[in-house]
Motif scaffolding. Structure first.
Motif, mmCIF file in Angstrom:
data_model
loop_
_atom_site.group_PDB
_atom_site.id
_atom_site.type_symbol
_atom_site.label_atom_id
_atom_site.label_comp_id
_atom_site.label_asym_id
_atom_site.label_seq_id
_atom_site.Cartn_x
_atom_site.Cartn_y
_atom_site.Cartn_z
ATOM 1 N N ALA A 1 0.834 -1.198 0.000
ATOM 2 C CA ALA A 1 0.000 0.000 0.000
ATOM 3 C C ALA A 1 0.869 1.250 0.000
ATOM 4 O O ALA A 1 2.055 1.219 0.353
ATOM 5 N N ALA A 2 0.246 2.350 -0.399
ATOM 6 C CA ALA A 2 0.993 3.600 -0.572
ATOM 7 C C ALA A 2 1.475 4.201 0.735
ATOM 8 O O ALA A 2 2.367 5.056 0.732
ATOM 9 N N ASP A 3 0.908 3.792 1.875
ATOM 10 C CA ASP A 3 1.298 4.395 3.154
ATOM 11 C C ASP A 3 2.214 3.488 3.966
ATOM 12 O O ASP A 3 2.323 3.633 5.185
ATOM 13 N N THR A 4 2.896 2.568 3.321
ATOM 14 C CA THR A 4 3.799 1.648 4.014
ATOM 15 C C THR A 4 5.250 2.054 3.782
ATOM 16 O O THR A 4 5.564 2.795 2.846
ATOM 17 N N PRO A 5 6.167 1.575 4.634
ATOM 18 C CA PRO A 5 7.589 1.934 4.457
ATOM 19 C C PRO A 5 8.136 1.522 3.096
ATOM 20 O O PRO A 5 8.965 2.245 2.524
ATOM 21 N N ARG B 1 3.277 4.076 -8.763
ATOM 22 C CA ARG B 1 1.915 3.738 -9.182
ATOM 23 C C ARG B 1 1.626 2.367 -8.602
ATOM 24 O O ARG B 1 2.086 1.363 -9.119
ATOM 25 N N MET B 2 0.876 2.339 -7.511
ATOM 26 C CA MET B 2 0.715 1.113 -6.730
ATOM 27 C C MET B 2 -0.733 0.641 -6.783
ATOM 28 O O MET B 2 -1.656 1.412 -6.504
ATOM 29 N N LEU B 3 -0.922 -0.627 -7.140
ATOM 30 C CA LEU B 3 -2.276 -1.181 -7.205
ATOM 31 C C LEU B 3 -2.845 -1.461 -5.822
ATOM 32 O O LEU B 3 -4.057 -1.562 -5.664
ATOM 33 N N GLY B 4 -1.974 -1.606 -4.817
ATOM 34 C CA GLY B 4 -2.441 -1.681 -3.441
ATOM 35 C C GLY B 4 -2.850 -3.045 -2.941
ATOM 36 O O GLY B 4 -3.504 -3.146 -1.889
ATOM 37 N N TYR B 5 -2.479 -4.105 -3.632
ATOM 38 C CA TYR B 5 -2.792 -5.453 -3.140
ATOM 39 C C TYR B 5 -1.766 -5.880 -2.092
ATOM 40 O O TYR B 5 -0.651 -5.348 -2.027
ATOM 41 N N ALA B 6 -2.144 -6.874 -1.292
ATOM 42 C CA ALA B 6 -1.238 -7.397 -0.277
ATOM 43 C C ALA B 6 -0.315 -8.444 -0.889
ATOM 44 O O ALA B 6 -0.725 -9.228 -1.748
ATOM 45 N N ASP B 7 0.930 -8.424 -0.418
ATOM 46 C CA ASP B 7 1.860 -9.492 -0.765
ATOM 47 C C ASP B 7 1.322 -10.792 -0.157
ATOM 48 O O ASP B 7 0.866 -10.812 0.985
ATOM 49 N N ALA B 8 1.401 -11.886 -0.889
ATOM 50 C CA ALA B 8 0.819 -13.153 -0.432
ATOM 51 C C ALA B 8 1.375 -13.601 0.909
ATOM 52 O O ALA B 8 0.666 -14.230 1.704
ATOM 53 N N ALA C 1 -0.425 -4.559 2.997
ATOM 54 C CA ALA C 1 -1.624 -3.800 2.646
ATOM 55 C C ALA C 1 -2.749 -4.273 3.559
ATOM 56 O O ALA C 1 -3.593 -5.076 3.147
ATOM 57 N N PRO C 2 -2.759 -3.801 4.811
ATOM 58 C CA PRO C 2 -3.722 -4.297 5.805
ATOM 59 C C PRO C 2 -5.166 -4.176 5.318
ATOM 60 O O PRO C 2 -5.584 -3.130 4.822
ATOM 61 N N GLY C 3 -5.900 -5.273 5.445
ATOM 62 C CA GLY C 3 -7.309 -5.275 5.072
ATOM 63 C C GLY C 3 -7.582 -5.431 3.590
ATOM 64 O O GLY C 3 -8.737 -5.456 3.169
ATOM 65 N N CYS C 4 -6.528 -5.528 2.786
ATOM 66 C CA CYS C 4 -6.711 -5.646 1.336
ATOM 67 C C CYS C 4 -6.475 -7.082 0.877
ATOM 68 O O CYS C 4 -5.782 -7.858 1.531
#
Length: 271
Positions: free
Chosen positions: A42-46, A64-71, A77-80
């Motif tokens: 996510a865009a608000d992560t380190p 340009r970040m799609l915002g999915y969580a790494d597996a 990407a908490p909650g995504c």
């Protein structure tokens, strides 16, 4: 000389540096429009801040970040949803806008004497009750439903997928505002569509056939191709689609005599 733009798509932050850092930096230094799309984090992560710094050094613009969580990293990407679990249609919708954003400008831009007219100026008269507009990235699912209906009517099964349609809309040099057209009926349902980019595809929903939509879209495709400077236009149509085959033959199209390899290949069978 126009330097081709580069849009690189990666799964994780740092993939751009490890896998293609040299390519991105070289193209940026040559003046190319260079950008990176990252599927996870996510865009608000380190990691996003690290990505922004890497792209600054490479000359590849903003993240340009799609915002999915790494597996394997839920906190990416908490909650995504994890990228590997995301519905294909959704992932395609998130990605496709960047393809249009990062394309090079038209070679005719800035030359009033050769300015390319917009799609409505090229569109021939339509039967009453239909309206035309260009496609957008958000239309991919609706276009897929239309193409699926056509394939089901002809073959009894569906081969098309949204990713393939998104790829058609992302062909090098294609500008959706000028090179695509959708026809909607009075209820707002997609009745037909077409795109042209050296090759062309025209699909009319089975419920809307026999009303001249295919001929109107073929007129549009041929006009757009001529206006873009193309001397030949390839249409891919199965032999068993006899109405479409008859229409193309009536316009002077001929069977391509042999298979040709490459991204713009003509079909080995059919028109």
């Amino acid at each position: 000389m126009v330097v081709p733009s580069v849009l690189a798509v990666f799964a994780h932050p740092d993939d751009e540096s490890l896998s293609a850092g040299g390519v991105l930096a070289r193209h940026s230094a040559a003046g190319a429009r260079t950008a990176v799309v990252t599927a996870t984090w996510a865009a608000d992560t380190p990691r996003a801040a690290e990505l922004a710094e890497a792209l600054r050094i490479l000359g590849a613009g903003e993240p340009r970040m799609l915002g999915y969580a790494d597996a394997r990293v839920p906190q990416s990407a908490p909650g995504c949803a994890r990228f590997c679990d995301a519905p294909l249609d959704e992932a395609v919708r998130r990605r496709v806008p960047y393809h249009s954003e990062c394309r090079t400008t038209s070679p005719f831009a800035g030359s009033p004497s050769r300015e390319r007219p917009s799609m409505p100026n090229l569109m021939p008269a339509l039967p009453s009750g239909y309206e035309a507009r260009p496609a957008t990235a958000d239309d991919v699912p609706a276009i897929h439903r239309l193409v699926a209906a056509c394939e089901r009517e002809l073959n009894g099964r569906v081969h098309a997928d949204p990713g393939g349609i998104a790829a058609d809309l992302s062909r090098p040099g294609m500008v959706m505002e000028r090179d695509t057209v959708l026809l909607h009926d009075q209820a707002g349902q997609l009745a037909a569509w077409a795109w042209v980019n050296r090759r062309s595809e025209v699909d009319v929903h089975p419920r809307h056939r026999g009303r001249g939509l295919g001929a109107a879209l073929l007129d549009w495709a041929e006009t757009r191709a001529r206006q873009a400077g193309d001397e030949r236009l390839v249409q891919t149509v199965p032999d068993k689609d006899t109405p479409a085959t008859a229409l193309l033959r009536s316009r002077g199209y001929e069977r391509w005599p042999r298979p040709v390899e490459g991204p713009n290949s003509a079909p080995s069978q059919g028109l």
